[in-house]
Design an enzyme around this catalytic site. Sequence first.
Site, PDB file in Angstrom:
ATOM      1  N   GLU A  82     -63.861 -10.258  43.814  1.00 33.12           N
ATOM      2  CA  GLU A  82     -65.016  -9.420  44.127  1.00 33.12           C
ATOM      3  C   GLU A  82     -65.828  -9.098  42.871  1.00 33.12           C
ATOM      4  OE1 GLU A  82     -65.729  -9.249  47.053  1.00 33.12           O
ATOM      5  OE2 GLU A  82     -63.859  -9.510  48.146  1.00 33.12           O
ATOM      6  N   HIS A 118     -68.247 -11.893  42.116  1.00 32.88           N
ATOM      7  CA  HIS A 118     -69.471 -11.791  42.922  1.00 32.88           C
ATOM      8  C   HIS A 118     -70.435 -10.791  42.283  1.00 32.88           C
ATOM      9  CE1 HIS A 118     -68.299 -14.246  46.287  1.00 32.88           C
ATOM     10  NE2 HIS A 118     -67.276 -13.481  46.639  1.00 32.88           N
TER      11      HIS A 118
END
Length: 265
Positions: free
Chosen positions: A59, A62
Amino acid sequence: MTTATARPSDRRISPVFLGIVAVAAVTGWATWTGFAEQPGLAVFLFVTAAWVVSLCLHEYAHARTALHSGDVSVGAKGYLTLNPVKYTHALLSIVLPVLFVIMGGIGLPGGAVFIERGRIRGRWRHSLISAAGPLTNVLFAVVCTAPFWLDALDGVPRDFRLALAFLALLQVTAAILNFLPVPGLDGYGVIEPWLSYQVRRQVEPLAPFGLLIVFALLWIPAVNGVFFDAVDALLRGLGIGEADTYCGFELYRFWQTDELCSVSP
């Protein structure tokens, strides 16, 4: 630079993440040295903590890519701190992926960070933001499999080798599943900027159910068999045999016993 608007506090590593890393380090050491009275419990904690670390890095990748692409809002949302509870929803991002691992030894993707796509210009940037997460799983898989394909297993304790093999399996499955061009998954995010507006509008309602669809399909024996045959073939190419991943999974689920894995393979 877009990073100039991100405050230092927005990028400070979370104590929660550092605590998870510490658990992985301590239990990894216990698995290596055989210090734990119950080696299966040490392997369970080691693999689970390392898996959560990889989810956080997924994550974070990202968010970090989005930051450099123009979305400076990711800092204020806490995405750059590696704190697992900041990524969408703790249940979707952390709890469910861990449950998937325990239930079936599958590295299913979790939730995602919310990127303000309107701040980002250029289709390549949008695609790269989506690809950054699963590419992190690919890198993690390379690290886990390195001792196998480098033929550097001399002196590596059996339990630690099996734990690495199972962790590599999780990373490979996570990378493959994340790259599937299914709405709601990163693979679709990679190709979405290149699709027509009409196509994107048609598939948009499926996005909330993409993960559930993939999970349901994997429970079909024929689909599950084909998928894991492909995964096993890839892992064999990296030097990891099916016996290693199977016994690693059985050792991970320490509350069960398997006589086939009770002796060193």
